[in-house]
Write a protein that holds these residues in place. Structure first.
Motif, short mmCIF file in Angstrom:
data_model
loop_
_atom_site.label_atom_id
_atom_site.label_comp_id
_atom_site.label_asym_id
_atom_site.label_seq_id
_atom_site.Cartn_x
_atom_site.Cartn_y
_atom_site.Cartn_z
N LEU A 178 9.93 8.20 50.87
CA LEU A 178 9.47 7.02 50.08
C LEU A 178 9.10 7.43 48.69
N GLN A 179 8.50 8.61 48.47
CA GLN A 179 7.65 8.86 47.17
C GLN A 179 9.01 9.23 46.00
N THR A 180 10.00 9.86 46.60
CA THR A 180 11.04 10.09 45.80
C THR A 180 11.49 8.53 45.31
N LEU A 181 11.74 7.79 45.96
CA LEU A 181 12.17 6.15 45.48
C LEU A 181 11.17 5.72 44.77
N ARG A 182 9.80 5.71 45.00
CA ARG A 182 8.82 5.26 44.28
C ARG A 182 8.83 5.93 42.65
N LEU A 183 9.11 7.19 42.90
CA LEU A 183 9.09 7.87 41.45
C LEU A 183 10.20 7.40 40.62
N PHE A 184 11.56 7.22 41.48
CA PHE A 184 12.74 7.02 40.75
C PHE A 184 12.36 5.44 40.06
N GLU A 219 2.05 16.55 36.85
CA GLU A 219 1.02 16.17 36.72
C GLU A 219 0.80 14.38 36.53
N ARG A 220 1.73 13.98 35.85
CA ARG A 220 1.94 12.69 35.35
C ARG A 220 2.26 11.74 36.61
N ALA A 221 3.43 12.38 37.39
CA ALA A 221 4.01 11.86 38.57
C ALA A 221 2.94 11.66 39.49
N GLN A 222 2.32 12.88 39.90
CA GLN A 222 1.23 12.80 40.72
C GLN A 222 0.18 11.58 40.49
N SER A 223 -0.39 11.45 39.26
CA SER A 223 -1.21 10.32 38.83
C SER A 223 -0.47 9.09 39.15
N GLU A 224 0.53 8.94 38.86
CA GLU A 224 1.06 7.53 39.06
C GLU A 224 1.33 7.24 40.63
N LEU A 225 1.96 8.33 41.26
CA LEU A 225 1.99 7.81 42.67
C LEU A 225 0.90 7.97 43.42
N PRO A 277 2.05 18.92 45.52
CA PRO A 277 3.37 19.26 46.07
C PRO A 277 4.21 17.92 46.50
N THR A 278 3.52 16.94 46.67
CA THR A 278 4.36 15.95 47.05
C THR A 278 5.29 15.18 45.97
N ALA A 279 4.34 15.37 44.77
CA ALA A 279 5.03 14.72 43.46
C ALA A 279 6.15 15.78 43.08
N ASN A 280 5.85 17.06 43.16
CA ASN A 280 6.75 18.24 42.79
C ASN A 280 7.91 18.08 43.77
N ALA A 281 7.94 17.86 45.05
CA ALA A 281 8.88 17.66 45.94
C ALA A 281 9.80 16.34 45.36
N ALA A 282 9.14 15.18 45.09
CA ALA A 282 10.09 14.26 44.70
C ALA A 282 10.77 14.31 43.38
#
Length: 383
Positions: free
Chosen positions: A315-321, A333-339, A344-349
């Motif tokens: 779900l986090q991959t799709l949210r990031l996309f 870090e930006r992906a982590q903040s926005e999500l 680790p979850t942001a990095n995996a996405a």
């Protein structure tokens, strides 16, 4: 019969007497502008705008349409004034990545802030309409902390300015003396809000932009505020539901003709050539914006399918996309903040989007990595 577009007055500036141009109030008259020369083009431009208006209903999110259009306009209108910032510079700055030409990027960023402020005002029931007061407030935001910050941001000029040359005496054009400017702006505001308007709205916008540039009411930033005025009127007069038209691309591509037409209407009262130039620009810019939306929508739809078919997608991959069209350059870090997730979850996405070929790593480093939605950015850069 040759039309008189204005009169010259002698004024003192920099210890010399110069002839400053004072334009006649709008609309042009003696004779009135010749409608038959632009009626067909006006209709075509209006149809192109109407088609562009309908494009927002074809995409899942209007937010990314506005994001890309406003940034292209901000970049191109700033480049018309000599700014050297690029689209990548703007995206880097938004991602918190350092840029070498930070001053130029700040000018583009200030335009984005001024645009956002002006749009919020005209869309709010309690906000300001398109007016000189709104333009001066936008002007203050535009020049805050950048080149021109010492040139009375937010204030109509009280001294003589000029265009081209090193002083008023050898200038290409000398705008009206400062003591006349308030009355000219008042007349312009009356024309904008006139209830007896008979001219088509796009023609009126062409007249307003040219008149504003001729008055040149600020010591700096007149071009950018004058082009912002085009976008504001398109939305206030409900020609476009969203700021999807970036006229500055056309004006930059035809910069010499842009300035020539403005010069001719002042020198010879040739408003017709300026109107034709402007309407053609609206038609071309609207068609280009439509093509851009179709290309971007197709890319995003195809890449979304890639994400959905990846076994590692979450779900986090799709949210990031789904965030990428308004965040095309990012760090973990930006992906982590926005999500709102862990590192680790942001990095995996991000890793999944890398595997899908959607994101590209841009630094080649082990630490401090940044990523770009390259295919999307490439589409925007083509323009």
């Amino acid at each position: 019969m040759k039309r008189v577009a204005g009169r010259y007055v002698v004024t003192k500036s920099h210890d010399e007497s110069v002839r400053a141009f004072v334009p006649e109030a709008l609309p042009p008259h003696s004779p009135e502008i010749q409608a038959e020369c632009w009626t067909d083009l006006s209709r075509r431009a209006e149809l192109a705008i109407a088609r562009l208006s309908g494009m927002s209903g074809l995409v899942t999110s209007g937010e990314w349409l506005i994001y890309s259009a406003i940034r292209k306009e901000a970049l191109l209108t700033s480049q018309l004034e000599g700014t050297q910032a690029t689209l990548i510079d703007v995206f880097d700055d938004e991602a918190g990545i350092s840029v070498t030409n930070s001053d130029d990027v700040e000018e583009v960023t200030n335009y984005l802030k001024a645009f956002k402020f002006a749009r919020e005002q005209i869309l709010s029931p309690t906000g300001l309409p398109v007016s000189i007061r709104l333009l001066t407030q936008a002007h203050e935001i535009l020049l805050a902390g950048v080149r021109g910050a010492a040139k009375s941001p937010g204030s109509v000029r009280t001294s003589q300015n000029w265009i081209g040359g090193t002083r008023p005496g050898n200038a290409v054009f000398v705008p009206p003396p400062p003591e006349i400017v308030p009355d000219l702006l008042s007349d312009l505001e009356l024309f904008i809000h006139s209830k007896q308007a008979t001219l088509p709205p796009l023609v009126r916008i062409a007249l307003v932009h040219a008149q504003f540039e001729t008055i040149h009411p600020f010591l700096d930033g007149n071009g950018r505020i004058g082009r912002l005025l085009i976008a504001m009127l398109l939305e206030e007069w409900k020609l476009l539901p969203q700021p999807l038209l970036y006229m500055s691309g056309y004006l930059k591509a035809h910069q010499t003709e842009y300035y020539r037409c403005l010069s001719e209407l002042r020198s010879n009262g040739d408003w017709e050539s300026w109107i034709l130039f402007f309407l053609e620009g609206v038609e071309i810019a609207a068609e280009k914006a439509q093509q851009s939306i179709i290309q971007i929508a197709s890319l995003i739809a195809a890449d979304r399918k890639k994400v959905l078919t990846m076994s590692s997608s979450t779900l986090q991959t799709l949210r990031l996309f789904e965030l990428l069209p308004v965040m095309p350059k990012l760090t973990v870090e930006r992906a982590q903040s926005e999500l709102g997730v862990t590192f680790p979850t942001a990095n995996a996405a991000i890793k999944t989007l890398l595997q899908a070929g959607i994101l590209i790593e841009t630094t080649g480093k082990q630490r401090g990595k940044s990523f770009v939605y390259k295919a999307y950015v490439d589409l925007l850069r083509e323009e």
